[in-house]
Design an enzyme around this catalytic site. Structure first.
Site, short mmCIF file in Angstrom:
data_model
loop_
_atom_site.label_atom_id
_atom_site.label_comp_id
_atom_site.label_asym_id
_atom_site.label_seq_id
_atom_site.Cartn_x
_atom_site.Cartn_y
_atom_site.Cartn_z
N ASP A 442 0.71 -1.28 0.21
CA ASP A 442 -0.03 0.07 0.10
C ASP A 442 0.67 1.16 0.11
OD1 ASP A 442 -2.32 1.60 0.26
OD2 ASP A 442 -3.04 0.32 2.05
N ASP A 503 -11.20 1.69 -2.87
CA ASP A 503 -11.68 1.31 -1.51
C ASP A 503 -13.16 1.28 -1.45
OD1 ASP A 503 -9.52 0.61 0.06
OD2 ASP A 503 -9.04 2.71 0.55
C1 GLA Z 1 -5.73 1.72 2.44
C2 GLA Z 1 -6.19 0.76 1.73
C3 GLA Z 1 -7.29 -0.11 2.37
C4 GLA Z 1 -6.54 -0.55 3.67
C5 GLA Z 1 -6.17 0.59 4.42
C6 GLA Z 1 -5.21 0.16 5.69
O1 GLA Z 1 -6.74 2.68 2.60
O2 GLA Z 1 -6.74 1.13 0.36
O3 GLA Z 1 -7.65 -1.22 1.66
O4 GLA Z 1 -5.63 -1.55 3.18
O5 GLA Z 1 -5.26 1.35 3.52
O6 GLA Z 1 -5.10 1.06 6.53
#
Ligand code: GLA
Length: 674
Positions: A442, A503
């Protein structure tokens, strides 16, 4: 195939397109053709058109893809041809400035089984003083003259990435760009132009996508004479590069694809090209993933992860991923990663949450017949972390400037090789000492306070760490993520197997997000989860089958709180995952056609899969779904009902859609049997 029909003319021929370059009377390499295939005789009469890499100087007043300043303050390039090299499908046109010690290589790469043309530029300082590079695009692409034009690109934001926009390009310069240090939620580094008449299956479309995951700029220019083209590359305006004596600068590739078969045709070519030539492990089966993020957020414990793993294994999940919240903390000094504000950078299992490390959980997951995966964000650090306390000098920033915090976090200066080495060591250690088959990488904030020399090496070191990890651990599957789909591009796809698309997991809204993602990027790379109803982000309730049918059009995952699913839901989920496993090869390796109004078809002869959705009854989808690309004389059997259909009729009359309610959907599996 690369031909040189006469001096100063090069013709590149791909299976269904051709690209030609000719040196102009001024010595500048110029575009001569980008479109259907040509004979050598046809190529010989082509005039030289727009510059392949527009420079500054003379009576040029458009976008300069190459801007340099020499030691004496003089700017611009006057072209001189040095020669050319052909090595298989790789053509290098070697150019230089007429006076100053600057060599400029224009690269073209084609392959026998792809319509994509990769183009990039290398600059070399052959003198003994520095040259300042103010801009160095990968390439410029000129579209042939047409009566009219239409520009297609995507815009968006967090939770709403990849929204397709089709507009008439202004008679002006249209700048598509990211200045954020990642490719962006608000835009994506690709562009398409058609003459305003292309449909999904007809008409010419010219497109290009950058293999770059940092800041970028594509400037589409339409002049008063009606000429359209674009120049693009890495970096955003104002960032300069010092090219020392003997040094060279190589840009990322800017890949172009032409199709005479509409937007669908251009997507087919992108998908095939990416699957064959961009992805690091072509043909790798994407596991059905369970990801615990929406179920637990930061509130992670070993017992709760084990329970979720049992439920996930029970419905047929193949790989269990623990998301954020598993790491940091030490001997009660502070709590580690229990929320957004602490722990990033401390890549060890939180001793309060996993007193015996990750092994008990991983063993449990493996006993259940699944593999194990983990979330990491290696580029980031919270000020409240052991890493920050011990290595404050590793943080990206500039003297006398405030360091901007986003989501309570700072970035590590990944342009530093020692920082990249540290990140590799931490990840390598995690993967070596724990049986980890999957990493979700990420990146949850933009780059800020970066000096000129940071933007490019930062991204190159991200690629280097990813590539090195893959080389040491070839079994590892890597999912790229940047707060959802903020870093989805050909550069990231060269090192990762899939991308976390957004998300936003609301199935209704996801249809549009996936529609935009799939214009260029293939389904096997499109991470798509089934989550809870009502959806955590939008509050919208939808039936389980609808959520599945939307997510099955990519790389399916489950992201809901399975502890709250009823036994009937779990039973239905198990059935739907079984169905998904049957269609997975067709969805991931087949040709994808976007059918009219909310339906998508995948074809891997003799198999055909159709997923159709009716998100709301406000959308009048009552017309049958007409299929594409079937054998008109073939007979297709419905694998669920046993009924047979004529290929010709499936294409002309289609399949009926008698659905009365909101959020209804259907999966059809057909096999050609005659
Ligand atoms: C980001 C990702 C999510 C999750 C969060 C965790 O927002 O896109 O899918 O992994 O971080 O903090």
């Amino acid at each position: 195939m690369i031909d040189c029909p006469e001096p100063g003319l090069w013709l590149l021929t791909t299976p269904s397109s051709a690209y030609a370059v000719r040196l102009g009377p001024d010595g500048a390499p110029r575009s001569a053709h980008w479109g259907p295939r040509l004979t050598l005789d046809q190529a010989r009469v082509l005039p030289a058109g727009a510059e392949e890499l527009p420079v500054e100087g003379g009576d040029r007043f458009g976008v300069a893809g190459l801007q340099v300043r020499y030691g004496d303050g003089v700017r611009g390039v006057e072209w001189r041809h040095l020669g050319d090299d052909v090595d298989g499908g790789h053509l290098t046109i070697r150019m230089a400035d007429r006076h100053y010690p600057l060599e400029i290589d224009l690269h073209y790469l084609i392959r026998p089984d792809s319509d994509a043309v990769d183009r990039w530029t290398t600059l070399r300082n052959t003198g003994d003083g520095p040259i300042t590079v103010l801009r160095c695009d990968s390439a410029a692409w000129a579209v042939p003259r047409r009566e009219d034009y239409r520009l297609t690109h995507v815009t968006g934001e967090w939770g709403a990435e990849f929204q397709v926009r089709r507009t008439a390009p202004a008679v002006a310069e249209t700048v598509l760009t990211s200045r954020r240090g990642h490719s962006g939620h608000h835009a994506n580094p690709w562009v398409m132009i058609d003459a305003g008449d292309a449909t999904e299956d007809r008409g010419e479309v010219w497109s290009a996508a950058l293999a770059w995951s940092g800041s970028w700029r594509i400037t589409v220019e339409r002049d008063h004479d009606g000429r359209v083209g674009w120049s693009g590359g890495f970096g955003h305006e104002g960032v300069t590069w010092r090219l020392g004596p003997g040094e060279s600068l190589e840009t990322p590739a800017f890949t172009g694809v032409y199709s005479a078969e509409g937007f669908g045709g251009v997507s087919h070519r992108w998908h095939e090209h990416i699957r064959r030539h961009v992805l690091p492990a072509p043909g790798r089966v994407r596991p059905v993933v369970y990801n615990s993020w929406e179920a637990t957020e930061f509130d992670v414990s070993q017992a709760q992860q084990m329970e979720l793993a049992e439920l996930a294994a029970g419905i047929g999940v193949e790989l269990f991923v623990m998301d954020d919240g598993w790491f940091g903390g030490r001997t009660g000094a502070f709590a580690g990663r229990t929320g957004e504000t602490a722990g990033l950078g401390d890549w060890w299992p939180n001793p309060d949450r996993f007193p015996h490390g990750l092994t008990p959980l991983i063993d449990h997951v493996k006993r259940l017949g699944m593999r194990f995966g983990l979330w990491v964000e290696p580029e980031s650090v919270n000020p409240d972390s052991e890493l920050y306390r011990t290595r404050p000098e590793w943080v990206l920033g500039q003297p006398n400037r405030r360091a901007t915090e986003v989501r309570d976090q700072l970035l590590l200066d990944f342009s530093r090789d020692d920082v990249a080495e540290w990140a590799y060591d931490r990840l390598d250690e995690l993967v070596t000492h724990n049986d980890i088959a999957f990493l979700k990488w990420d990146m949850n904030r933009p780059i800020t306070e970066a000096g000129d020399e940071v933007w490019v090496p930062y991204i190159r070191n991200v690629y280097a760490v990813v590539d090195r990890l893959r080389a040491t651990h070839p079994h590892l599957t890597i999912e790229g993520c940047a707060s959802g789909g903020g870093r989805a591009d050909l550069g990231m796809l060269a090192g990762t197997d899939q991308i976390w698309t957004s998300d936003n997991t609301d199935a209704t809204q996801r249809i549009a997000i996936q529609h935009g993602y799939g214009q260029v990027y293939p389904a096997c790379t499109m991470g798509a989860w089934v989550t809870d109803s009502p959806n955590a982000l939008t509050g919208r309730p939808t039936p389980l089958a609808f959520r599945f049918h939307v997510a099955m059009s990519g790389a399916l995952g489950i992201g809901g709180d399975l502890g709250r699913w009823s036994p009937a839901d779990l039973e239905q989920a198990k059935h739907l995952i079984e169905q998904y496993k049957l269609i997975r090869p067709v969805v991931h390796e087949g040709r994808m056609d976007r059918l009219a109004d909310w339906a998508v078809q995948y074809t891997l002869d003799p198999h055909v899969v159709v997923l159709s959705w009716r998100p709301t009854t406000l959308v009048r989808v009552t017309a049958p779904v007409r299929l594409r690309g079937l054998d008109p004389d073939g007979v297709y059997r419905d694998e669920d009902t046993g009924e047979t259909h004529h290929g010709g009729l499936l294409m002309s009359h289609g399949l009926p859609r008698p659905w009365p309610f909101d959020a209804t959907s259907e999966l059809k599996r057909l096999t050609r049997v005659g």
